[in-house]
Design an enzyme around this catalytic site. Structure first.
Site, mmCIF file in Angstrom:
data_model
loop_
_atom_site.group_PDB
_atom_site.id
_atom_site.type_symbol
_atom_site.label_atom_id
_atom_site.label_comp_id
_atom_site.label_asym_id
_atom_site.label_seq_id
_atom_site.Cartn_x
_atom_site.Cartn_y
_atom_site.Cartn_z
ATOM 1 C CG HIS A 83 -1.747 1.148 1.445
ATOM 2 N ND1 HIS A 83 -3.095 1.159 1.172
ATOM 3 C CD2 HIS A 83 -1.457 2.391 1.933
ATOM 4 C CE1 HIS A 83 -3.585 2.353 1.481
ATOM 5 N NE2 HIS A 83 -2.610 3.107 1.950
ATOM 6 C CD GLU A 84 2.004 3.738 3.667
ATOM 7 O OE1 GLU A 84 2.400 4.785 3.102
ATOM 8 O OE2 GLU A 84 0.948 3.695 4.323
ATOM 9 C CG HIS A 87 0.347 6.197 -0.588
ATOM 10 N ND1 HIS A 87 -0.747 6.881 -1.066
ATOM 11 C CD2 HIS A 87 -0.078 5.528 0.520
ATOM 12 C CE1 HIS A 87 -1.791 6.623 -0.294
ATOM 13 N NE2 HIS A 87 -1.417 5.805 0.667
#
Length: 186
Positions: A83-84, A87
């Site tokens: 997820h990170e 980003h």
């Protein structure tokens, strides 16, 4: 920080306790583990063991229950890392330097040096993490049937991770978390 003379090879680097230990770099982004991460790893393992004990009953021995619970906790943090990275990779594509990704008690955070130059860039960076979590969640949910046929334990693990990725996506996309002043915080 690079290894200094006298550092023990193979051990995680520690810039400071506040930043955690650097494990590796992914596309030049330091991946750090904060000491509080171990607390949530233990708590999550305990919670997953209880959940699996109820769901799987006496069909599985205690050793396997604890092993699957620990694996689920670790894989949850792999999901948070992905997820990170979502980003972070979009931020990099928009010319924003990512200082680090840190996994800690409350999940993970991608720390960047500045915000995107355009509102569209900022929107894409913000949307990338939830998009990764949605894709993971739907892929896992879609594989529950096959995983369950291979093993009820695998089916339970895939179900749990699928649900958690969907929760992560909606939680992050909703903005109901507090972005602690850092771009792309989750």
């Amino acid at each position: 920080a690079p290894n200094q003379p006298g550092d023990s090879p193979g051990l995680p680097q520690q810039d400071s306790v506040g930043e955690g230990w650097q494990l590796l770099k992914i596309r030049g982004i330091p991946l750090r583990i904060h000491p509080t991460w171990f607390i949530i790893l233990g708590v999550a393992t305990l919670a997953f063991e209880g959940s699996y004990r109820i769901a799987l009953g006496s069909t599985v021995g205690p050793g396997l229950l604890w092993g699957v619970a620990f694996a689920t906790a670790l894989l949850l943090f792999v999901s948070v890392l992905l997820h990170e990275l979502g980003h972070s990779f979009v931020a990099l594509a928009h010319g924003v330097k990512v200082r680090s990704i840190t996994l800690f008690l409350m999940g993970g955070v991608a720390s960047v040096e500045k915000e995107c130059a355009t509102p569209m860039g900022a929107l894409l960076v913000a949307a990338a993490g939830p998009a990764v979590s949605l894709l993971l969640g739907f892929a896992l949910i879609g594989s529950i049937h096959g995983a369950s046929h291979l093993s009820p334990v695998l089916g339970a693990l895939v179900t749990e991770l699928g649900r958690l990725n969907l929760v992560l996506a909606f939680f992050n996309a909703s903005g109901s978390h507090q972005a602690n002043g850092e771009e792309a915080a989750a």
